[in-house]
Motif scaffolding. Structure first.
Motif, PDB file in Angstrom:
ATOM      1  N   MET A   1      -0.855   6.090 -33.841  1.00 27.64           N
ATOM      2  CA  MET A   1       0.361   5.332 -34.142  1.00 27.64           C
ATOM      3  C   MET A   1       1.447   5.680 -33.124  1.00 27.64           C
ATOM      4  N   ASN A   2       2.123   4.677 -32.628  1.00 27.26           N
ATOM      5  CA  ASN A   2       3.132   4.872 -31.600  1.00 27.26           C
ATOM      6  C   ASN A   2       4.360   5.565 -32.180  1.00 27.26           C
ATOM      7  N   PRO A   3       4.683   6.804 -31.716  1.00 24.89           N
ATOM      8  CA  PRO A   3       5.821   7.522 -32.285  1.00 24.89           C
ATOM      9  C   PRO A   3       7.160   6.889 -31.987  1.00 24.89           C
ATOM     10  N   VAL A   4       7.222   5.959 -31.017  1.00 23.11           N
ATOM     11  CA  VAL A   4       8.491   5.292 -30.733  1.00 23.11           C
ATOM     12  C   VAL A   4       8.970   4.535 -31.972  1.00 23.11           C
ATOM     13  N   LYS A   5       8.042   4.123 -32.814  1.00 24.00           N
ATOM     14  CA  LYS A   5       8.406   3.349 -33.983  1.00 24.00           C
ATOM     15  C   LYS A   5       9.416   4.074 -34.856  1.00 24.00           C
ATOM     16  N   TRP A   6       9.312   5.389 -34.907  1.00 20.80           N
ATOM     17  CA  TRP A   6      10.202   6.138 -35.802  1.00 20.80           C
ATOM     18  C   TRP A   6      11.616   6.211 -35.250  1.00 20.80           C
ATOM     19  N   LEU A   7      11.811   5.809 -34.008  1.00 21.39           N
ATOM     20  CA  LEU A   7      13.160   5.757 -33.449  1.00 21.39           C
ATOM     21  C   LEU A   7      13.829   4.426 -33.753  1.00 21.39           C
ATOM     22  N   VAL A   8      13.072   3.363 -33.722  1.00 21.18           N
ATOM     23  CA  VAL A   8      13.674   2.032 -33.800  1.00 21.18           C
ATOM     24  C   VAL A   8      13.439   1.341 -35.134  1.00 21.18           C
ATOM     25  N   ARG A   9      12.749   2.001 -36.034  1.00 26.47           N
ATOM     26  CA  ARG A   9      12.404   1.359 -37.286  1.00 26.47           C
ATOM     27  C   ARG A   9      12.541   2.358 -38.414  1.00 26.47           C
ATOM     28  N   ILE A  10      12.983   1.903 -39.558  1.00 27.35           N
ATOM     29  CA  ILE A  10      13.064   2.749 -40.734  1.00 27.35           C
ATOM     30  C   ILE A  10      11.971   2.328 -41.693  1.00 27.35           C
ATOM     31  N   LEU A  11      11.278   3.307 -42.263  1.00 23.08           N
ATOM     32  CA  LEU A  11      10.213   2.991 -43.203  1.00 23.08           C
ATOM     33  C   LEU A  11      10.665   3.247 -44.627  1.00 23.08           C
ATOM     34  N   LEU A 175      20.610   9.352 -30.255  1.00 23.06           N
ATOM     35  CA  LEU A 175      19.666   9.050 -31.321  1.00 23.06           C
ATOM     36  C   LEU A 175      18.374   9.812 -31.066  1.00 23.06           C
ATOM     37  N   THR A 176      17.810  10.424 -32.106  1.00 26.14           N
ATOM     38  CA  THR A 176      16.548  11.149 -31.971  1.00 26.14           C
ATOM     39  C   THR A 176      15.595  10.725 -33.074  1.00 26.14           C
ATOM     40  N   SER A 177      14.347  10.511 -32.702  1.00 26.70           N
ATOM     41  CA  SER A 177      13.334  10.050 -33.646  1.00 26.70           C
ATOM     42  C   SER A 177      13.011  11.116 -34.681  1.00 26.70           C
ATOM     43  N   TRP A 178      12.460  10.671 -35.805  1.00 28.86           N
ATOM     44  CA  TRP A 178      11.895  11.601 -36.775  1.00 28.86           C
ATOM     45  C   TRP A 178      10.569  12.146 -36.239  1.00 28.86           C
ATOM     46  N   LYS A 179      10.154  13.300 -36.746  1.00 30.40           N
ATOM     47  CA  LYS A 179       8.844  13.826 -36.378  1.00 30.40           C
ATOM     48  C   LYS A 179       7.730  12.964 -36.965  1.00 30.40           C
ATOM     49  N   SER A 180       7.937  12.459 -38.177  1.00 27.69           N
ATOM     50  CA  SER A 180       6.955  11.616 -38.854  1.00 27.69           C
ATOM     51  C   SER A 180       7.649  10.951 -40.039  1.00 27.69           C
ATOM     52  N   PRO A 181       6.985  10.008 -40.718  1.00 26.25           N
ATOM     53  CA  PRO A 181       7.602   9.404 -41.901  1.00 26.25           C
ATOM     54  C   PRO A 181       7.877  10.405 -43.015  1.00 26.25           C
ATOM     55  N   ASP A 182       7.184  11.565 -42.978  1.00 26.13           N
ATOM     56  CA  ASP A 182       7.364  12.591 -43.998  1.00 26.13           C
ATOM     57  C   ASP A 182       8.326  13.696 -43.576  1.00 26.13           C
ATOM     58  N   ASP A 183       8.768  13.660 -42.324  1.00 26.46           N
ATOM     59  CA  ASP A 183       9.582  14.761 -41.779  1.00 26.46           C
ATOM     60  C   ASP A 183      10.681  14.201 -40.877  1.00 26.46           C
ATOM     61  N   PRO A 184      11.950  14.226 -41.360  1.00 26.65           N
ATOM     62  CA  PRO A 184      13.049  13.705 -40.542  1.00 26.65           C
ATOM     63  C   PRO A 184      13.560  14.670 -39.484  1.00 26.65           C
TER      64      PRO A 184
END
Length: 218
Positions: A1-11, A175-184
């Motif tokens: 899964m592309n980690p860039v997604k966690w920068l530009v998208r909220i789940l 702006l900094t991405s989250w590490k994962s959907p479970d870890d901000p």
């Protein structure tokens, strides 16, 4: 899964209890606890309270869109992203120094704090605005801003928020991405203004630029 997604998208995130709605401020006399307490901006646009992202049981203080605006849990800012609480004993309050601070049971030092020098320590108030900005200010006629979450963005750029260098206070808004959907916690990707020459917006993977928007000559 592309980690860039966690920068530009909220789940979407799960919330463990139905929140009890309260005012839009935290004062010396009004703190919020991790039992469903939230504060809500005047127009019911944003809420601030405790949440657990994804499948994590860790607890964080964050700001999210009100469920009247967005049906899924959509977090836009996290206070203690690098220092989660592992139970539901958290309390967000104005401390004895006038700072907004997050405490855990049986701990004298805060898990997170605005950590600024305040002269009138008995006159601080924190307010959540419809912009999504959490502002700590002196509750007097001047309403001097002491600290604001817009100066310390996490992974989401909201309207009226700025990126780049600020000299009052001296800081660099990134702006900094989250590490994962479970870890901000702070992830590998960051979006920042490079001030060298003409300012440019860059996307970095760790310290390596992977994309740029081009020069801004404003």
């Amino acid at each position: 899964m592309n980690p860039v997604k966690w920068l530009v998208r909220i789940l979407p995130f799960s919330f463990l209890s139905h929140p009890s709605i309260s005012a839009d401020t935290i004062t010396l006399d009004h703190s919020i606890r991790d039992n469903g307490d939230v504060i809500v901006s005047t127009g019911n646009i944003f809420e601030l309270g405790f949440f657990s992202p994804g499948s994590s049981r860790n607890r964080y203080v964050g700001i999210w869109y009100s469920h009247s605006q967005v049906s899924e849990m959509t977090v836009v800012w996290v206070a203690n992203r690098e220092n989660p609480i592992n139970d539901t004993s958290g309390i967000l309050s104005i401390d004895s120094r006038g700072n907004l601070a997050l405490f855990q049971r049986n701990q004298t030092l805060p898990v997170w704090s605005t950590n600024i020098s305040i002269t009138d320590t008995r006159n601080s108030i924190a307010q959540l605005f419809d912009s999504g900005n959490l502002v700590l200010f002196q509750n007097d006629t001047r309403r001097t801003v002491l600290w604001q979450s817009f100066d310390y963005p996490t992974h989401t750029l909201l309207a009226f928020m700025k990126l780049g260098l600020s000299f009052r206070p001296r800081l660099n808004r990134v702006l900094t991405s989250w590490k994962s959907p479970d870890d901000p916690g702070i992830g590998n990707y960051s979006l920042r203004i490079n001030p060298s020459g003409f300012p440019q917006l860059y996307l970095y993977n760790s310290s390596s630029p992977s994309w740029r928007a081009g020069s801004w000559t404003g």
